[in-house]
Motif scaffolding. Structure first.
Motif, PDB file in Angstrom:
ATOM      1  N   SER A 298      13.173   7.274   2.745  1.00 46.95           N
ATOM      2  CA  SER A 298      12.204   8.285   2.911  1.00 46.95           C
ATOM      3  C   SER A 298      11.132   8.144   1.931  1.00 46.95           C
ATOM      4  O   SER A 298       9.744   8.671   2.211  1.00 46.95           O
ATOM      5  N   ILE A 299      11.433   7.784   0.457  1.00 44.94           N
ATOM      6  CA  ILE A 299      10.240   7.914  -0.183  1.00 44.94           C
ATOM      7  C   ILE A 299       9.064   6.797   0.016  1.00 44.94           C
ATOM      8  O   ILE A 299       8.082   7.013  -0.046  1.00 44.94           O
ATOM      9  N   ALA A 300       9.765   5.643   0.386  1.00 42.50           N
ATOM     10  CA  ALA A 300       8.966   4.481   0.781  1.00 42.50           C
ATOM     11  C   ALA A 300       8.127   4.771   1.974  1.00 42.50           C
ATOM     12  O   ALA A 300       6.987   4.730   2.314  1.00 42.50           O
ATOM     13  N   ARG A 301       8.710   5.494   2.754  1.00 47.36           N
ATOM     14  CA  ARG A 301       8.145   5.848   4.227  1.00 47.36           C
ATOM     15  C   ARG A 301       6.839   6.956   3.854  1.00 47.36           C
ATOM     16  O   ARG A 301       5.879   6.805   4.282  1.00 47.36           O
ATOM     17  N   ASN A 302       7.197   7.825   2.957  1.00 49.38           N
ATOM     18  CA  ASN A 302       6.190   8.758   2.686  1.00 49.38           C
ATOM     19  C   ASN A 302       5.187   8.386   2.073  1.00 49.38           C
ATOM     20  O   ASN A 302       3.959   9.008   2.418  1.00 49.38           O
ATOM     21  N   LEU A 303       5.321   7.590   1.270  1.00 47.61           N
ATOM     22  CA  LEU A 303       4.037   6.998   0.321  1.00 47.61           C
ATOM     23  C   LEU A 303       3.288   5.921   1.325  1.00 47.61           C
ATOM     24  O   LEU A 303       2.053   6.187   1.178  1.00 47.61           O
ATOM     25  N   LEU A 304       3.972   5.297   2.116  1.00 46.98           N
ATOM     26  CA  LEU A 304       3.018   4.677   3.082  1.00 46.98           C
ATOM     27  C   LEU A 304       2.198   5.691   4.052  1.00 46.98           C
ATOM     28  O   LEU A 304       1.458   5.400   4.502  1.00 46.98           O
ATOM     29  N   SER A 305       3.219   6.527   4.524  1.00 46.63           N
ATOM     30  CA  SER A 305       2.427   7.603   5.412  1.00 46.63           C
ATOM     31  C   SER A 305       1.224   8.562   4.994  1.00 46.63           C
ATOM     32  O   SER A 305       0.338   8.862   5.543  1.00 46.63           O
ATOM     33  N   CYS A 306       1.265   8.427   3.461  1.00 42.89           N
ATOM     34  CA  CYS A 306       0.216   9.153   3.031  1.00 42.89           C
ATOM     35  C   CYS A 306      -1.111   8.434   3.044  1.00 42.89           C
ATOM     36  O   CYS A 306      -2.142   8.854   3.107  1.00 42.89           O
ATOM     37  N   LYS A 307      -1.024   6.995   3.172  1.00 44.20           N
ATOM     38  CA  LYS A 307      -2.210   6.027   3.178  1.00 44.20           C
ATOM     39  C   LYS A 307      -2.534   5.782   4.580  1.00 44.20           C
ATOM     40  O   LYS A 307      -3.407   5.545   5.126  1.00 44.20           O
ATOM     41  N   PHE A 308      -1.453   5.541   5.377  1.00 42.18           N
ATOM     42  CA  PHE A 308      -1.665   5.312   7.014  1.00 42.18           C
ATOM     43  C   PHE A 308      -1.054   5.834   8.018  1.00 42.18           C
ATOM     44  O   PHE A 308       0.064   6.595   7.633  1.00 42.18           O
ATOM     45  N   ASP A 309      -1.390   6.017   9.280  1.00 43.56           N
ATOM     46  CA  ASP A 309      -0.585   6.429  10.203  1.00 43.56           C
ATOM     47  C   ASP A 309       0.362   5.529  10.313  1.00 43.56           C
ATOM     48  O   ASP A 309      -0.026   4.303  10.542  1.00 43.56           O
ATOM     49  N   LEU A 310       1.662   5.891  10.592  1.00 45.96           N
ATOM     50  CA  LEU A 310       2.980   4.791  10.855  1.00 45.96           C
ATOM     51  C   LEU A 310       2.587   4.560  12.222  1.00 45.96           C
ATOM     52  O   LEU A 310       3.040   5.260  13.133  1.00 45.96           O
TER      53      LEU A 310
END
Length: 177
Positions: free
Chosen positions: A60-72
């Motif tokens: 979830s940490i990796a997912r959230n960090l990516l989600s801050c920059k891009f729409d998943l």
């Protein structure tokens, strides 16, 4: 120090952050704050023998960090869901209860692109309900208590969002006063 006590102390710190997140109104700030929460809570889960809880938090940490920059996009969401399921299938030794953290994380991941903060908070409430059961099973009583409080603060957050006044354009009559 007893593992149950140590795990609950560490989880208490993470849980305090978790509850405060319920009062945050914007998606990006929620996701960033959750990264800190997930790191601390993951360590607490690991100490208490909650391996699948640790996995759910780490991914979830990796997912959230990516989600801050891009729409998943769909492929990224499916990647994170598959990663959660794959790792959990490999390490889960807790049966159905061991799947609750990953189910919560997968539901959250699938719906993470929502622009609606109310929907995001409703998903957090659903996920926390699953974590309540899991935390009880691993004797993470600090987190269990705060899971319930997080559900309450997110409900309050929804009310605050709904009560936020919308800015209406001024009418000519208002300008004449």
């Amino acid at each position: 120090m007893n593992a149950i006590l140590l795990g609950n102390i560490i989880s208490f710190i993470g849980a305090t952050i978790m509850v405060a997140i319920g009062l945050i109104k914007t998606k990006k700030k929620i996701l960033i704050a959750q990264c800190f929460q997930f790191a601390i809570m993951g360590i607490g889960n690991l100490i208490l023998g909650g391996v699948t809880g640790f996995v759910a938090n780490a991914v979830s940490i990796a997912r959230n960090l990516l989600s801050c920059k891009f729409d998943l996009n769909l492929p990224l969401r499916l990647f994170f869901i598959a990663l959660q399921i794959g790792i959990t299938a490999f390490v889960n030794d807790a049966g159905i209860i061991g799947w609750l953290p990953v189910i919560a994380a997968c539901i959250f991941t699938w719906c993470l692109n929502t622009k609606n903060e109310v929907i995001l908070k409703l998903l957090i409430i659903l996920a926390q309900a699953m974590w309540c059961v899991y935390d009880f099973s691993i004797k993470n009583y600090a987190s269990l208590t705060f899971d319930v409080l997080t559900i309450v603060t997110n409900l309050v957050g929804i009310v605050l969002i709904k009560l936020k006044p919308t800015k209406e354009p001024s009418t000519p009559q208002e300008n004449q006063s």
